[in-house]
Design an enzyme around this catalytic site. Structure first.
Site, mmCIF file in Angstrom:
data_model
loop_
_atom_site.group_PDB
_atom_site.id
_atom_site.type_symbol
_atom_site.label_atom_id
_atom_site.label_comp_id
_atom_site.label_asym_id
_atom_site.label_seq_id
_atom_site.Cartn_x
_atom_site.Cartn_y
_atom_site.Cartn_z
ATOM 1 N N ARG A 72 -23.645 40.800 -20.939
ATOM 2 C CA ARG A 72 -24.430 40.279 -21.099
ATOM 3 C C ARG A 72 -24.953 40.290 -22.627
ATOM 4 O O ARG A 72 -23.741 40.686 -22.989
ATOM 5 C CB ARG A 72 -25.971 41.830 -20.838
ATOM 6 C CG ARG A 72 -25.619 41.727 -18.720
ATOM 7 C CD ARG A 72 -27.165 42.783 -18.492
ATOM 8 N NE ARG A 72 -26.635 42.921 -17.539
ATOM 9 C CZ ARG A 72 -25.869 44.082 -16.704
ATOM 10 N NH1 ARG A 72 -25.378 44.736 -17.748
ATOM 11 N NH2 ARG A 72 -26.555 44.138 -15.172
ATOM 12 N N LYS A 99 -27.554 48.800 -18.223
ATOM 13 C CA LYS A 99 -28.823 48.758 -18.122
ATOM 14 C C LYS A 99 -28.966 50.593 -17.351
ATOM 15 O O LYS A 99 -28.257 50.688 -16.953
ATOM 16 C CB LYS A 99 -29.388 47.878 -16.812
ATOM 17 C CG LYS A 99 -29.562 46.108 -17.574
ATOM 18 C CD LYS A 99 -29.914 45.438 -16.091
ATOM 19 C CE LYS A 99 -29.880 43.890 -16.302
ATOM 20 N NZ LYS A 99 -31.448 43.232 -16.157
ATOM 21 N N HIS A 108 -26.019 33.564 -21.419
ATOM 22 C CA HIS A 108 -25.897 33.930 -19.783
ATOM 23 C C HIS A 108 -24.815 33.298 -18.726
ATOM 24 O O HIS A 108 -24.163 33.601 -18.146
ATOM 25 C CB HIS A 108 -26.941 34.175 -19.170
ATOM 26 C CG HIS A 108 -27.424 34.958 -18.172
ATOM 27 N ND1 HIS A 108 -26.915 36.446 -18.220
ATOM 28 C CD2 HIS A 108 -27.149 34.855 -16.764
ATOM 29 C CE1 HIS A 108 -27.064 37.464 -17.301
ATOM 30 N NE2 HIS A 108 -27.320 36.187 -16.642
ATOM 31 N N HIS A 132 -23.454 45.279 -12.689
ATOM 32 C CA HIS A 132 -24.552 45.224 -11.512
ATOM 33 C C HIS A 132 -24.383 46.690 -10.907
ATOM 34 O O HIS A 132 -23.638 46.715 -9.935
ATOM 35 C CB HIS A 132 -24.030 44.447 -10.885
ATOM 36 C CG HIS A 132 -24.182 42.401 -11.054
ATOM 37 N ND1 HIS A 132 -23.004 41.459 -10.613
ATOM 38 C CD2 HIS A 132 -24.906 41.920 -12.252
ATOM 39 C CE1 HIS A 132 -23.652 40.535 -11.208
ATOM 40 N NE2 HIS A 132 -24.679 40.630 -12.315
ATOM 41 N N TYR A 182 -21.284 34.380 -6.469
ATOM 42 C CA TYR A 182 -20.212 34.118 -7.021
ATOM 43 C C TYR A 182 -19.444 33.689 -5.882
ATOM 44 O O TYR A 182 -18.551 32.271 -6.571
ATOM 45 C CB TYR A 182 -19.946 34.397 -8.628
ATOM 46 C CG TYR A 182 -20.564 35.128 -9.608
ATOM 47 C CD1 TYR A 182 -21.122 34.080 -10.031
ATOM 48 C CD2 TYR A 182 -21.100 36.457 -9.501
ATOM 49 C CE1 TYR A 182 -21.918 34.111 -11.439
ATOM 50 C CE2 TYR A 182 -21.871 36.283 -10.721
ATOM 51 C CZ TYR A 182 -22.102 35.478 -11.902
ATOM 52 O OH TYR A 182 -22.972 35.619 -12.224
#
Length: 299
Positions: A147, A171, A242, A268, A277
């Site tokens: 990211r 995250k 991104h 993720h 994807y």
């Protein structure tokens, strides 16, 4: 009865302590709940704690002009808040238990094809320090699928060039180990050996990537650099940091990478996020089929 502000504060503090959610995520929860609380007060003279299922459904109905993604984010905030109220025994029921999410179409991420990506990687002028840094950042992002926030906040100590890997704090403060390929390793090595010291001009920094002011590269600064380099590379499609992350994942899937592996590399939490994807890969396969299969060609 607790005030709305006190309840929201306690809820956000709980999320921060238990899950380490990012500041921006917590602020989104806070904003959504404050909006709901203000509406309940104005329409029904009710608090968040006393809201009924009908109250919340009426509020959501008033938000239907929002895009599905925005509406779903708000309803997700409400669901999580009222689940917390229920599990923490602040109320006996959950008025959001039957709240439905808005339907939304499949959103295929924008990406670059492999030739465009190669052209972009070749665009920086590595004869000067800023170009070496830009080359290293592009190669690093394409090699790792980071990211943009992970890239610009990358500590110098997190990179192990001997092992060809980097520790990424993603995250929710979740750490993952991401390998990098030889082109990225060499580009970062050149940047560290030559450009970084020149950009710092005697200053020190804990961050891997710095500007000519000796400060860490920002998201906005990297975005501007990508747009400029895309023009140099002759890429006319809209581009952002991104898009490079999407290119990393899409090209891996196109070359047969396992979806679970891509999920781990991207960081993720839910494989459903990664599955988008596979749809991009299917589009790629359809294009190849039309170009290559003899029955797909007009006679």
């Amino acid at each position: 009865m607790m005030r709305n502000a006190d309840l929201i504060d306690e809820f956000c503090t709980t999320l921060w302590l238990e899950e380490g959610l990012a500041k921006a995520t917590l602020q989104a929860y806070r904003s959504d709940l404050q909006q709901l609380g203000d509406w309940l007060q104005a329409q029904f003279d009710e608090t968040l704690l006393a809201a009924s299922t009908e109250h919340i459904r009426n509020h959501v109905h008033n938000l239907l002009e929002l895009k599905p993604a925005s509406l779903n984010r708000k309803t997700s905030s409400y669901k999580r808040f009222y689940l917390w109220l229920n599990t923490s025994k602040k109320r006996e029921d959950n008025p959001c238990q039957q709240l439905q999410s808005a339907k939304r179409g499949l959103r295929i991420p924008k990406t670059l094809n492999e030739q465009q990506m190669l052209d972009l990687l070749a665009a920086p002028d590595v004869s000067h320090a800023a170009g070496q840094r830009d080359k290293a950042m592009l190669e690093f992002m394409y090699a790792s699928g980071l990211r943009v926030s992970e890239l610009v906040n990358m500590p110098l100590r997190a990179v192990d060039l001997n092992a060809g890997a980097v520790k990424v704090l993603g995250k929710g403060n979740k750490e993952r180990l991401v390998p990098m390929g030889e082109p990225a390793r060499l580009a970062i090595q050149l940047y560290l050996n030559q450009a970084r010291g020149e950009l710092l001009k005697g200053k020190t920094s804990d961050f891997l990537f710095v500007t000519h002011f000796g400060k860490p590269m920002t998201r906005q600064g990297f975005w501007k650099n990508i747009k400029r380099l895309a023009l140099v590379a002759g890429i006319n499609t809209p581009i952002s940091p991104h898009v490079l992350r999407h290119a990393f994942a899409t090209h891996l899937i196109n070359h047969g990478a396992d979806l679970r592996v891509v999920q781990l590399l991207l960081g993720h939490a839910d494989i459903g996020t990664t599955q988008i994807y596979t749809h991009v890969a299917k589009e790629h396969l359809h294009t190849l089929l039309k170009q290559s299969h003899p029955r797909s060609k007009s006679r």
